[in-house]
Scaffold this motif. Structure first.
Motif, PDB file in Angstrom:
ATOM      1  N   VAL A 182       1.782 -21.568  -9.327  1.00  0.00           N
ATOM      2  CA  VAL A 182       0.782 -21.064  -8.390  1.00  0.00           C
ATOM      3  C   VAL A 182      -0.562 -21.672  -8.755  1.00  0.00           C
ATOM      4  O   VAL A 182      -1.083 -21.447  -9.837  1.00  0.00           O
ATOM      5  N   VAL A 183      -1.099 -22.454  -7.827  1.00  0.00           N
ATOM      6  CA  VAL A 183      -2.329 -23.196  -8.148  1.00  0.00           C
ATOM      7  C   VAL A 183      -3.580 -22.607  -7.517  1.00  0.00           C
ATOM      8  O   VAL A 183      -4.684 -23.103  -7.730  1.00  0.00           O
ATOM      9  N   GLY A 184      -3.414 -21.552  -6.723  1.00  0.00           N
ATOM     10  CA  GLY A 184      -4.585 -20.955  -6.108  1.00  0.00           C
ATOM     11  C   GLY A 184      -4.215 -19.759  -5.255  1.00  0.00           C
ATOM     12  O   GLY A 184      -3.043 -19.565  -4.925  1.00  0.00           O
ATOM     13  N   HIS A 185      -5.205 -18.966  -4.943  1.00  0.00           N
ATOM     14  CA  HIS A 185      -4.960 -17.853  -4.029  1.00  0.00           C
ATOM     15  C   HIS A 185      -6.237 -17.507  -3.279  1.00  0.00           C
ATOM     16  O   HIS A 185      -7.333 -17.832  -3.719  1.00  0.00           O
ATOM     17  N   SER A 186      -6.071 -16.871  -2.120  1.00  0.00           N
ATOM     18  CA  SER A 186      -7.215 -16.524  -1.273  1.00  0.00           C
ATOM     19  C   SER A 186      -7.059 -15.131  -0.716  1.00  0.00           C
ATOM     20  O   SER A 186      -5.935 -14.657  -0.515  1.00  0.00           O
ATOM     21  N   LEU A 187      -8.172 -14.510  -0.450  1.00  0.00           N
ATOM     22  CA  LEU A 187      -8.163 -13.152   0.098  1.00  0.00           C
ATOM     23  C   LEU A 187      -8.494 -13.113   1.586  1.00  0.00           C
ATOM     24  O   LEU A 187      -8.299 -12.100   2.244  1.00  0.00           O
ATOM     25  N   THR A 188      -9.016 -14.234   2.091  1.00  0.00           N
ATOM     26  CA  THR A 188      -9.326 -14.291   3.524  1.00  0.00           C
ATOM     27  C   THR A 188      -8.944 -15.662   4.070  1.00  0.00           C
ATOM     28  O   THR A 188      -8.747 -16.617   3.304  1.00  0.00           O
ATOM     29  N   GLY A 189      -8.874 -15.730   5.382  1.00  0.00           N
ATOM     30  CA  GLY A 189      -8.536 -16.990   6.012  1.00  0.00           C
ATOM     31  C   GLY A 189      -9.571 -18.069   5.718  1.00  0.00           C
ATOM     32  O   GLY A 189      -9.236 -19.230   5.472  1.00  0.00           O
ATOM     33  N   LYS A 190     -10.810 -17.668   5.714  1.00  0.00           N
ATOM     34  CA  LYS A 190     -11.869 -18.639   5.444  1.00  0.00           C
ATOM     35  C   LYS A 190     -11.711 -19.249   4.058  1.00  0.00           C
ATOM     36  O   LYS A 190     -11.897 -20.448   3.858  1.00  0.00           O
ATOM     37  N   GLU A 191     -11.371 -18.394   3.093  1.00  0.00           N
ATOM     38  CA  GLU A 191     -11.172 -18.900   1.736  1.00  0.00           C
ATOM     39  C   GLU A 191     -10.077 -19.958   1.708  1.00  0.00           C
ATOM     40  O   GLU A 191     -10.167 -20.947   0.986  1.00  0.00           O
ATOM     41  N   VAL A 192      -9.037 -19.728   2.474  1.00  0.00           N
ATOM     42  CA  VAL A 192      -7.940 -20.695   2.511  1.00  0.00           C
ATOM     43  C   VAL A 192      -8.443 -22.055   2.959  1.00  0.00           C
ATOM     44  O   VAL A 192      -8.198 -23.085   2.323  1.00  0.00           O
ATOM     45  N   ILE A 193      -9.168 -22.040   4.085  1.00  0.00           N
ATOM     46  CA  ILE A 193      -9.702 -23.278   4.628  1.00  0.00           C
ATOM     47  C   ILE A 193     -10.580 -23.982   3.586  1.00  0.00           C
ATOM     48  O   ILE A 193     -10.453 -25.187   3.341  1.00  0.00           O
ATOM     49  N   GLU A 194     -11.462 -23.204   2.986  1.00  0.00           N
ATOM     50  CA  GLU A 194     -12.356 -23.776   1.979  1.00  0.00           C
ATOM     51  C   GLU A 194     -11.570 -24.392   0.826  1.00  0.00           C
ATOM     52  O   GLU A 194     -11.835 -25.504   0.387  1.00  0.00           O
ATOM     53  N   TRP A 195     -10.602 -23.649   0.347  1.00  0.00           N
ATOM     54  CA  TRP A 195      -9.825 -24.088  -0.809  1.00  0.00           C
ATOM     55  C   TRP A 195      -9.145 -25.431  -0.536  1.00  0.00           C
ATOM     56  O   TRP A 195      -9.198 -26.341  -1.351  1.00  0.00           O
ATOM     57  N   PHE A 196      -8.572 -25.546   0.631  1.00  0.00           N
ATOM     58  CA  PHE A 196      -7.826 -26.763   0.930  1.00  0.00           C
ATOM     59  C   PHE A 196      -8.718 -27.962   1.226  1.00  0.00           C
ATOM     60  O   PHE A 196      -8.240 -29.073   1.355  1.00  0.00           O
ATOM     61  N   LYS A 197      -9.997 -27.720   1.343  1.00  0.00           N
ATOM     62  CA  LYS A 197     -10.898 -28.854   1.514  1.00  0.00           C
ATOM     63  C   LYS A 197     -10.977 -29.677   0.241  1.00  0.00           C
ATOM     64  O   LYS A 197     -11.185 -30.891   0.276  1.00  0.00           O
TER      65      LYS A 197
END
Lengths: 219, 219
Positions: free
Chosen positions: A32-47
């Motif tokens: 597991v290399v990351g996790h997010s609590l909101t959709g926005k975080e997901v988008i940011e993370w994958f940038k």
DNA sequence: GACTATATCACGGTTTTCCGTGAGTTAATT
DNA sequence: AATTAACTCACGGAAAACCGTGATATAGTC
């Protein structure tokens, strides 16, 4: 040494994330290399990061899983996506697969299914947990909608995806500003959709939109 | 040897149960002795078993956590109960504590809070996770919230005749001006009723009124 | 290549809704 | 007689919705 499957987990419930991570960590092929609590975080993370698999909850604040899925789909991101759903989302499965979801598991199913799903999807095979399959089955057996006033299927079909999304938020009492924030659009754009909806559905105001949605089970 | 704290976990999401169990098992003072996926299962289980602590999700099929809590309360069962909530249940806290809930943790909080909650509650001290406290705090700062979202007969009964009349016209997409003409009232008066409705039903706008009307079959 | 549908955004203007606050009248209840 | 609940109205201001019109970009179709 074999490269581990990199996984990112997104869900608005930290407890659930921790549970999933704990379980996935028991498998030596998965990391597991990351996790997010909101959709926005997901988008940011994958940038700035990448993962092989994204485990994505449907219901999240700010930007829900469906929106995230669509954005990824549009950008032709290459990672696989497994949707995490609550029990009553069976009817969404078909729609979501067209948006590029590779797997679908219900939170009601046992945790080992996530392991199976990740491995299956990483192999290129779609994965659906049993209760999701059952839900699909029941749906195909003729989902009986409670009849009330006649739904207007012509009008429903005339709506574009975005218009439907806006409509759903209108029903949830969102203001135009809030919709813009949620859908990551400009206020002007949302207003345009709202106007189109009023015209297409031939209603006078937001209440008319809501009532249309109710009659046509868009809710 | 010290006796372990016996815990029963109830949630309709097996994945979450597994996560919680895995975490609780890391603590040598705690033993998970059972789990349930529905409210009914909880009731059945406690007929023939016992535990010190019941971790109880609010949203479950068949019989939700609130009902289970009430039943336990009535029967004066002696075990402590910690409610597990989704993010937006803060307003329920007060009501639930009167029904005998000893703790309250949000699923959005980290898992270790469950450990803390269990030990605290087992010691006789109530426990509320931080975000719940925050929610309570905000509530006490004046935001007067009546109740949650399900069909609300209390709210319906609180409406006066005139308010119901206005509500019906709102659903029919009438503007305030049109309502005033129809009911032979001043626009100001209609506005007053509309405001009262928004407040009483705790919704944000006319769409909220319409949806309330639909849910409560005022149409 | 032209056409169409969709998605996106802008701007200026009008109307309506929403909010807070206050206040007078009647009818019922205590 | 006093209180309460319901009904009625007013005013000013802020926010949101509604309206018209037009523009750009893209993807798919004929």
């Amino acid at each position: 040494m074999k490269r581990k499957i990199k996984v990112h987990v997104a869900d608005d419930h930290m407890i659930l994330i921790e549970g999933i991570i704990a379980m996935l960590n028991t498998d030596k092929d998965i990391e597991v290399v990351g996790h997010s609590l909101t959709g926005k975080e997901v988008i940011e993370w994958f940038k700035t990061n990448e993962a092989d698999i994204l485990v994505l909850d449907i219901n999240m604040p700010e930007l829900d899983g469906i929106e995230v899925l669509k954005k990824f789909n549009k950008k032709k991101k290459h990672q696989k996506i497994i949707m995490l759903s609550s029990y009553d989302d069976a009817k969404l499965v078909k729609e979501l697969t067209t948006y590029g979801a590779d797997g679908f598991i219900s939170k009601t199913s046992a945790g080992e299914h996530i392991l199976k799903a990740i491995k299956s999807v990483h192999n290129g095979d779609p994965y659906f947990s049993d209760d999701i399959k059952e839900g699909l089955f029941n749906l195909s057996l003729g989902y009986h909608v409670t009849e009330g006033s006649r739904p207007d299927s012509k009008a429903v079909d005339s709506l574009t995806e975005r218009e439907v999304e806006v409509l759903k938020l209108v029903v949830k009492e969102y203001s135009t500003q809030e919709m813009a924030d949620t859908l990551l659009l400009s206020v002007n754009t949302v207003e345009t959709y709202r106007k189109n909806l009023l015209k297409k559905l031939n209603v006078k105001n937001a209440v008319g939109l809501a009532m249309f949605a109710v009659k046509n089970k868009i809710i």
